[in-house]
Write an enzyme that holds these catalytic residues in place. Structure first.
Site, PDB file in Angstrom:
ATOM      1  N   SER A  87       0.835  -1.205   0.000  1.00  0.00           N
ATOM      2  CA  SER A  87       0.000   0.000   0.000  1.00  0.00           C
ATOM      3  C   SER A  87       0.867   1.251   0.000  1.00  0.00           C
ATOM      4  CB  SER A  87      -0.851  -0.021   1.271  1.00  0.00           C
ATOM      5  OG  SER A  87      -1.411   1.242   1.515  1.00  0.00           O
ATOM      6  N   TYR A 111      -1.430   0.148  10.354  1.00  0.00           N
ATOM      7  CA  TYR A 111      -1.730  -0.527   9.075  1.00  0.00           C
ATOM      8  C   TYR A 111      -0.522  -0.423   8.132  1.00  0.00           C
ATOM      9  CZ  TYR A 111      -3.607  -1.157   4.372  1.00  0.00           C
ATOM     10  OH  TYR A 111      -3.791  -1.551   3.061  1.00  0.00           O
ATOM     11  N   LYS A 115       2.215  -3.383   6.723  1.00  0.00           N
ATOM     12  CA  LYS A 115       2.525  -3.644   5.309  1.00  0.00           C
ATOM     13  C   LYS A 115       4.034  -3.544   5.081  1.00  0.00           C
ATOM     14  CE  LYS A 115      -1.551  -4.389   3.598  1.00  0.00           C
ATOM     15  NZ  LYS A 115      -1.904  -5.607   2.895  1.00  0.00           N
TER      16      LYS A 115
HETATM   17  N1  LIG Z   1      -8.701  -0.934  -1.207  1.00  0.00           N
HETATM   18  C1  LIG Z   1      -7.607  -0.159  -1.284  1.00  0.00           C
HETATM   19  O1  LIG Z   1      -7.681   1.032  -1.629  1.00  0.00           O
HETATM   20  C2  LIG Z   1      -6.239  -0.738  -0.973  1.00  0.00           C
HETATM   21  C3  LIG Z   1      -5.128   0.099  -1.114  1.00  0.00           C
HETATM   22  C4  LIG Z   1      -3.869  -0.435  -0.834  1.00  0.00           C
HETATM   23  C5  LIG Z   1      -3.742  -1.757  -0.460  1.00  0.00           C
HETATM   24  N2  LIG Z   1      -4.856  -2.543  -0.322  1.00  0.00           N
HETATM   25  C6  LIG Z   1      -4.669  -3.941   0.101  1.00  0.00           C
HETATM   26  O2  LIG Z   1      -5.349  -4.769  -0.822  1.00  0.00           O
HETATM   27  C7  LIG Z   1      -5.833  -5.956  -0.153  1.00  0.00           C
HETATM   28  C8  LIG Z   1      -7.316  -6.111  -0.411  1.00  0.00           C
HETATM   29  O3  LIG Z   1      -7.982  -4.968   0.122  1.00  0.00           O
HETATM   30  P1  LIG Z   1      -9.561  -4.750  -0.011  1.00  0.00           P
HETATM   31  O4  LIG Z   1      -9.795  -3.289   0.030  1.00  0.00           O
HETATM   32  O5  LIG Z   1     -10.083  -5.581  -1.115  1.00  0.00           O
HETATM   33  O6  LIG Z   1     -10.030  -5.299   1.427  1.00  0.00           O
HETATM   34  P2  LIG Z   1     -11.061  -6.481   1.768  1.00  0.00           P
HETATM   35  O7  LIG Z   1     -11.240  -6.434   3.272  1.00  0.00           O
HETATM   36  O8  LIG Z   1     -12.262  -6.388   0.910  1.00  0.00           O
HETATM   37  O9  LIG Z   1     -10.247  -7.779   1.358  1.00  0.00           O
HETATM   38  C9  LIG Z   1      -9.435  -8.509   2.253  1.00  0.00           C
HETATM   39  C10 LIG Z   1      -9.803  -9.986   2.107  1.00  0.00           C
HETATM   40  O10 LIG Z   1      -8.910 -10.766   2.932  1.00  0.00           O
HETATM   41  C11 LIG Z   1      -9.690 -11.692   3.679  1.00  0.00           C
HETATM   42  N3  LIG Z   1      -8.916 -11.971   4.905  1.00  0.00           N
HETATM   43  C12 LIG Z   1      -8.544 -11.087   5.863  1.00  0.00           C
HETATM   44  N4  LIG Z   1      -7.830 -11.710   6.816  1.00  0.00           N
HETATM   45  C13 LIG Z   1      -7.727 -13.020   6.455  1.00  0.00           C
HETATM   46  C14 LIG Z   1      -7.113 -14.160   7.033  1.00  0.00           C
HETATM   47  N5  LIG Z   1      -6.462 -14.095   8.199  1.00  0.00           N
HETATM   48  N6  LIG Z   1      -7.203 -15.355   6.380  1.00  0.00           N
HETATM   49  C15 LIG Z   1      -7.876 -15.441   5.206  1.00  0.00           C
HETATM   50  N7  LIG Z   1      -8.477 -14.391   4.604  1.00  0.00           N
HETATM   51  C16 LIG Z   1      -8.404 -13.185   5.230  1.00  0.00           C
HETATM   52  C17 LIG Z   1     -11.015 -11.002   3.917  1.00  0.00           C
HETATM   53  O11 LIG Z   1     -12.082 -11.897   4.219  1.00  0.00           O
HETATM   54  C18 LIG Z   1     -11.225 -10.288   2.571  1.00  0.00           C
HETATM   55  O12 LIG Z   1     -11.842 -11.132   1.619  1.00  0.00           O
HETATM   56  C19 LIG Z   1      -5.464  -5.776   1.330  1.00  0.00           C
HETATM   57  O13 LIG Z   1      -4.254  -6.434   1.572  1.00  0.00           O
HETATM   58  C20 LIG Z   1      -5.278  -4.274   1.457  1.00  0.00           C
HETATM   59  O14 LIG Z   1      -4.411  -3.957   2.515  1.00  0.00           O
HETATM   60  C21 LIG Z   1      -6.102  -2.065  -0.574  1.00  0.00           C
END
Ligand SMILES: NC(=O)c1ccc[n+]([C@@H]2O[C@H](COP(=O)([O-])OP(=O)(O)OC[C@H]3O[C@@H](n4cnc5c(N)ncnc54)[C@H](O)[C@@H]3O)[C@@H](O)[C@H]2O)c1
Length: 302
Positions: A87, A111, A115
């Site tokens: 991120s 957070y 990361k």
């Molecule tokens: N959405 C954004 O703008 C953004 C920006 C930068 C990074 N990210 C990263 O992208 C990834 C996805 O983000 P998102 O926004 O889709 O969030 P999200 O919460 O929709 O997706 C995370 C997924 O991981 C699963 N999960 C969490 N902990 C778990 C565990 N211990 N075991 C198995 N599954 C687990 C959740 O059920 C979910 O399906 C994350 O790593 C997040 O940090 C997102």
């Protein structure tokens, strides 16, 4: 194959794919799944910045301990290709814009720290064990697939675009966290990247790791994924109003602690290394998110 504990994920979004329900820290459940694949893309995390400040224990347990457990299972299973959802939060409050991969990484919340910790682990594992990885530093992920069949669901929703669309659709107010930043209109500027552009980068990252698999040494490559162009909160609100045809009622508020005024990527390295660049515009992002929200509401009402 998708492996997810459904803590914040939804079974219906995995339709058409094999879904195994399990936690990344549950080695006994995970290892037989890993035995069936030859590369891993690691998205699982807790991802609310504000919550990470209130409850760092939850974030370090899942994003660091859980992720390290996954990484060790990956290594022990013999997998050597790994793509990680990092991120722009690893940069904290950057001194220079646009942000390159060389910009110093000084996260300002648990957070971002979680990361960064895992990024450091990937670098160590690359050098020591030859586990090759690409660390993709997403800026603000947004938008939905044009099919309208898959898009974002967060509960609670904290992302600006769905909030602005919902405020416009329902006539509710939209809280603006600070309008006195040193930016053109006083609101925060962010780099919004369409999820299909992110998906394209993941496929290319995997191909990059596959093509280099003849190399003996390990390697861990960090790449910014953004458009290189920033939009302010007010510009996003205007885009939402254009998509819905209805006004958004703005309720100005105070700044949130730790919110940098501007976060914009320099995505040049992703182009150099993967031939990747963002194709979707802000209008594409907002109109696809709007279509997804409308279709999803109909589906849920059915
Ligand atoms: N959405 C954004 O703008 C953004 C920006 C930068 C990074 N990210 C990263 O992208 C990834 C996805 O983000 P998102 O926004 O889709 O969030 P999200 O919460 O929709 O997706 C995370 C997924 O991981 C699963 N999960 C969490 N902990 C778990 C565990 N211990 N075991 C198995 N599954 C687990 C959740 O059920 C979910 O399906 C994350 O790593 C997040 O940090 C997102």
């Amino acid at each position: 194959m998708i492996y997810d504990n459904l803590s914040t994920g939804y079974r219906r979004l995995a339709q058409g794919f094999e879904l195994v329900e399990g936690d990344i820290a549950d080695e006994a459940r995970l290892r037989p799944v890993l035995a069936r694949v030859d590369a891993v893309m690691h998205f699982a995390a807790h991802a609310y910045v504000g919550e990470s400040v209130e409850n760092p224990r939850k974030y370090f347990r899942n994003n660091v301990l859980g992720s390290l457990s996954l990484l060790n299972s990956v290594l022990d299973t013999g997998i050597r290709r790994f793509v990680f959802s990092s991120s722009c939060a690893v940069y904290g409050i950057p001194e220079q814009i646009p942000i390159t991969e060389q910009t110093s990484r000084e996260p300002v919340n648990p957070y971002g720290a979680s990361k960064l910790f895992f990024e450091n682990a990937l670098q160590g594992y690359a050098r020591a064990y030859g586990l090759r990885s690409v660390r993709l530093r997403y800026f603000n992920a947004a938008g939905a697939d044009e099919s309208g069949e898959i898009g974002e669901i967060h509960d609670p929703e904290t992302h600006l675009i769905p909030l602005a669309l919902a405020a416009s659709a329902h006539g509710t107010g939209l809280h603006i966290y600070g309008d006195d930043y040193p930016t053109a209109d006083g609101t925060c500027v962010r780099d919004y990247i369409h999820v299909n552009d992110l998906a394209d980068a993941h496929v290319r990252a995997l191909q990059y790791l596959e093509n280099g698999s003849h190399e003996k040494g390990g390697e861990s490559l960090a790449l910014n994924l953004g458009t290189g162009r920033g939009y302010s909160v007010l510009e996003i609100i205007q885009a939402a109003e254009s998509a819905t045809g209805r006004p958004v009622r703005r309720t100005p508020g105070v700044r949130r602690p730790g919110d940098p005024p501007v976060l914009v990527a320099d995505p040049a390295r992703a182009y150099r290394m993967l031939g990747w660049s963002a194709k979707y515009t802000l209008a594409d992002i907002v109109s696809s998110a709007w279509m997804w929200m409308r279709k999803d509401r109909v589906r849920r009402a059915a």
